[in-house]
Design an enzyme around this catalytic site. Structure first.
Site, short mmCIF file in Angstrom:
data_model
loop_
_atom_site.label_atom_id
_atom_site.label_comp_id
_atom_site.label_asym_id
_atom_site.label_seq_id
_atom_site.Cartn_x
_atom_site.Cartn_y
_atom_site.Cartn_z
N ASP A 137 -67.96 -56.77 35.46
CA ASP A 137 -66.72 -57.52 35.63
C ASP A 137 -66.43 -57.87 37.08
O ASP A 137 -66.51 -57.03 37.98
CB ASP A 137 -65.54 -56.75 35.02
CG ASP A 137 -65.57 -56.81 33.50
OD1 ASP A 137 -66.08 -57.81 32.96
OD2 ASP A 137 -65.11 -55.85 32.86
N HIS A 178 -72.43 -55.34 30.73
CA HIS A 178 -72.07 -55.46 29.32
C HIS A 178 -72.25 -56.90 28.86
O HIS A 178 -72.25 -57.84 29.67
CB HIS A 178 -70.66 -54.95 29.05
CG HIS A 178 -69.58 -55.61 29.86
ND1 HIS A 178 -69.37 -55.30 31.19
CD2 HIS A 178 -68.66 -56.55 29.55
CE1 HIS A 178 -68.35 -56.03 31.64
NE2 HIS A 178 -67.91 -56.79 30.68
N HIS A 188 -73.11 -59.26 32.15
CA HIS A 188 -72.41 -59.25 33.45
C HIS A 188 -71.79 -57.89 33.72
O HIS A 188 -71.71 -57.03 32.85
CB HIS A 188 -71.30 -60.31 33.47
CG HIS A 188 -70.17 -60.04 32.51
ND1 HIS A 188 -70.27 -60.26 31.16
CD2 HIS A 188 -68.91 -59.57 32.71
CE1 HIS A 188 -69.13 -59.94 30.56
NE2 HIS A 188 -68.29 -59.50 31.48
N ARG A 241 -57.40 -55.45 27.15
CA ARG A 241 -58.24 -55.01 28.26
C ARG A 241 -57.40 -54.58 29.46
O ARG A 241 -56.44 -55.26 29.84
CB ARG A 241 -59.15 -56.15 28.70
CG ARG A 241 -59.98 -55.80 29.93
CD ARG A 241 -61.01 -56.86 30.22
NE ARG A 241 -60.66 -57.58 31.41
CZ ARG A 241 -61.55 -58.11 32.24
NH1 ARG A 241 -62.84 -58.03 31.97
NH2 ARG A 241 -61.17 -58.76 33.31
C1 OGA Z 1 -64.53 -58.08 29.15
C2 OGA Z 1 -65.63 -58.55 28.34
C3 OGA Z 1 -66.35 -57.64 26.27
C4 OGA Z 1 -66.04 -57.72 24.82
O1 OGA Z 1 -63.44 -57.85 28.59
O2 OGA Z 1 -64.71 -57.87 30.35
O3 OGA Z 1 -66.65 -58.91 28.86
O4 OGA Z 1 -66.66 -56.98 24.06
N1 OGA Z 1 -65.48 -58.42 27.01
O5 OGA Z 1 -65.14 -58.49 24.44
MN MN Z 2 -66.55 -58.37 31.01
#
Ligand code: OGA
Ligand code: MN
Length: 276
Positions: free
Chosen positions: A102, A252, A100, A267
């Site tokens: 974000d 990602h 995806h 994050r």
């Molecule tokens: C995010 C996600 C990626 C991860 O935080 O947007 O998709 O590696 N996480 O945890």
């Molecule tokens: Mn993500």
């Protein structure tokens, strides 16, 4: 610019590690320029051994943009712009565990997302990224011209992605609201001027004006195409690894291969424009 800055690509298509900048200290405007241009060139920029306190992480983020809020998970009490991305040993779902970009279902998805690893399994929990400039550029002229007129309907509530938030939203957050936004399937990056493919299997339900049934074959083709190995890189995290990705032109996918172990990331996302 700080002396001794060096850069090492993670793979052929995208991703690079930047060495020689300590993000906990005061950063010069030259350092920020170096970081910005390396990030725009490589899409995913990785720093190692950055043991930043939440305040320092936020200070760094503010040098690059404006930290925003994530609709589904509340932030830390003292730092609402920082959310925990975590999986506990007894949990099975990993947050965002599907390819995806974000929050494509928002009108203004983030420019950048930043993760700082706090606790990682001894092995597993890597994150893959994919280059959507490369995915777009490798399409035929015929398909490019079909896509140029299309817009995607992006929803927060598709079943596969909703499942990846289940453990976080049921325990830590309020009942989810559904979001939906229509964005061009091919967007133009406002800083680099390059075109990228802006659909993803987690959020894009159909093309605007098309039924789901009509949309599925072409969407499925794009979902398979956009994550071909040659467009990807894979990041192995250690505690203190900090990554910033360009959420406008990279996908990602966090790999869920560490059941029984805890993984915790902090994050921050930086607010973005309406995709065009
Ligand atoms: C995010 C996600 C990626 C991860 O935080 O947007 O998709 O590696 N996480 O945890
Ligand atoms: Mn993500």
């Amino acid at each position: 610019m700080t002396a001794d800055v060096s850069i090492r690509p993670l793979a052929g298509s995208l991703g690079a590690e930047l060495f020689g900048i300590d993000l906990s200290g005061p950063l010069s405007d030259g350092d920020i320029d170096t970081i910005r241009s390396a990030w725009l060139d490589n899409l995913v920029l990785v720093f190692r051994d950055q043991t930043l306190e939440p305040q320092q992480f936020l200070d760094f983020a503010r040098r690059l943009g404006e930290p925003g809020r994530y609709p589904f998970v509340p932030g830390l009490d003292e730092f609402p712009e920082i959310i925990e991305v975590k999986k506990l040993p007894e949990e099975r779902n990993n947050f965002g565990g599907i390819w995806h970009t974000d929050t494509a279902y928002l009108e203004r998805p983030p420019t950048a997302s930043m993760l700082l690893a706090r606790d990682v399994p001894a092995a597993g929990g890597d994150t893959e990224f994919a280059n959507m400039y490369a995915a777009y550029e490798s399409l035929s002229d015929g398909l490019k011209s079909v896509l140029s007129g299309l817009r995607g309907v992006n929803c927060s509530a598709l079943a596969d992605v909703s499942r990846t938030r289940e453990d976080r939203t049921s325990k830590d957050g309020p009942a989810p609201i559904d979001y939906e936004s229509i964005h061009p399937v091919v967007r133009t990056h406002p800083e680099t001027g390059r075109k990228s493919l802006y659909v993803n299997i987690a959020h894009t339900a159909r093309f605007d004006g098309w039924t789901e049934e009509e949309s599925q074959p072409l969407l499925r083709h794009l979902f398979n195409h956009q994550v071909k190995s040659e467009f990807t890189c894979r990041l192995r995290w250690d505690v203190g690894t900090l990554a910033i990705w360009d959420n406008r032109c990279a996908l990602h996918n966090p790999i869920n291969d560490y059941h029984g172990h805890r993984r915790l990331m902090h994050r921050i996302t930086l607010t973005g424009d309406v995709p065009a």
